[in-house]
Design an enzyme around this catalytic site. Structure first.
Site, mmCIF file in Angstrom:
data_model
loop_
_atom_site.group_PDB
_atom_site.id
_atom_site.type_symbol
_atom_site.label_atom_id
_atom_site.label_comp_id
_atom_site.label_asym_id
_atom_site.label_seq_id
_atom_site.Cartn_x
_atom_site.Cartn_y
_atom_site.Cartn_z
ATOM 1 N N ASP A 199 0.884 -1.181 0.005
ATOM 2 C CA ASP A 199 -0.124 -0.108 -0.129
ATOM 3 C C ASP A 199 1.098 1.243 -0.055
ATOM 4 O O ASP A 199 2.208 1.187 -0.224
ATOM 5 C CB ASP A 199 -1.009 -0.001 1.236
ATOM 6 N N CYS A 249 3.265 -3.021 3.900
ATOM 7 C CA CYS A 249 2.315 -1.930 4.337
ATOM 8 C C CYS A 249 3.067 -1.143 5.101
ATOM 9 O O CYS A 249 4.259 -1.414 5.650
ATOM 10 C CB CYS A 249 0.827 -2.191 4.631
ATOM 11 N N THR A 288 3.010 -0.914 8.687
ATOM 12 C CA THR A 288 3.663 -1.780 9.685
ATOM 13 C C THR A 288 3.627 -3.404 9.160
ATOM 14 O O THR A 288 4.468 -4.028 9.845
ATOM 15 C CB THR A 288 2.422 -2.051 10.753
ATOM 16 N N GLY A 289 3.417 -3.699 7.997
ATOM 17 C CA GLY A 289 3.239 -5.067 7.646
ATOM 18 C C GLY A 289 2.106 -5.845 8.252
ATOM 19 O O GLY A 289 1.840 -7.270 7.990
HETATM 20 C C1 RB5 Z 1 -1.810 2.941 6.277
HETATM 21 O O1 RB5 Z 1 -1.940 4.046 6.996
HETATM 22 C C2 RB5 Z 1 -1.427 1.850 7.352
HETATM 23 O O2 RB5 Z 1 -2.523 1.874 8.200
HETATM 24 C C3 RB5 Z 1 -1.231 0.676 6.603
HETATM 25 O O3 RB5 Z 1 -0.003 0.822 5.772
HETATM 26 C C4 RB5 Z 1 -0.807 -0.387 7.502
HETATM 27 O O4 RB5 Z 1 0.123 -0.168 8.409
HETATM 28 C C5 RB5 Z 1 -1.965 -1.210 8.269
HETATM 29 O O5 RB5 Z 1 -1.653 -2.213 8.846
#
Ligand code: RB5
Length: 141
Positions: A7, A64, A66-67
């Site tokens: 993402d 993402c 945090t993953g």
């Molecule tokens: C996006 O802001 C964030 O929530 C996403 O990248 C991720 O960390 C979700 O677990």
């Protein structure tokens, strides 16, 4: 063939991962996203997980912020064992013990230097094949 997905929180780290894979001549299919514009991580986690579960790709890498979110999504798909790793020991152990088929990382957690070592460790470590690990994996299903 590797399946890649991220993402906006993982986009920048994924560009580093892609450059690294290019340098090593490792083939991949990029399922997006394709910019830092805000998107919903479940879309990309699901695409990559389905590509791996369906056999189109052997393994996947998901990133993402945090993953965490993207690995939760991937693990909802039957046959997927997505491992969130922030260190090389875990990346090695999850291949040996869990036969993990997707590596998840947090783009806001690990820097690119460590992330690329985690990627190499994950991709280069085979499953041990030990009976006890086979048994435990089959118990997951
Ligand atoms: C996006 O802001 C964030 O929530 C996403 O990248 C991720 O960390 C979700 O677990």
């Amino acid at each position: 063939m590797l399946a890649l997905g991220c993402d906006h929180g993982g986009y920048e780290l994924m560009q580093e991962v892609k450059a690294h894979l290019d340098q090593k001549g490792i083939a991949y299919r990029d399922f997006g996203c394709y910019s830092t514009e805000s998107v919903d991580y479940p879309i990309y986690g699901k695409k990559v997980a389905e590509a791996v579960a369906g056999g189109e790709c052997e393994q996947g890498i998901l990133i993402c912020g945090t993953g965490i979110g993207i690995s939760i999504v991937a693990n909802k798909v039957k046959g997927i064992r997505a491992a969130l790793c922030s260190d090389c020991f875990s990346a090695e152990a999850t291949r040996q013990h869990n036969n993990a088929n997707i590596l998840a990382m947090g783009g806001r957690v690990v820097g690119p230097g460590l992330a690329l070592k985690i990627v190499d460790t994950f991709l280069e470590t085979p499953f041990s094949g030990d009976e006890r690990h086979e048994r435990r994996i089959s118990m997951i299903e």
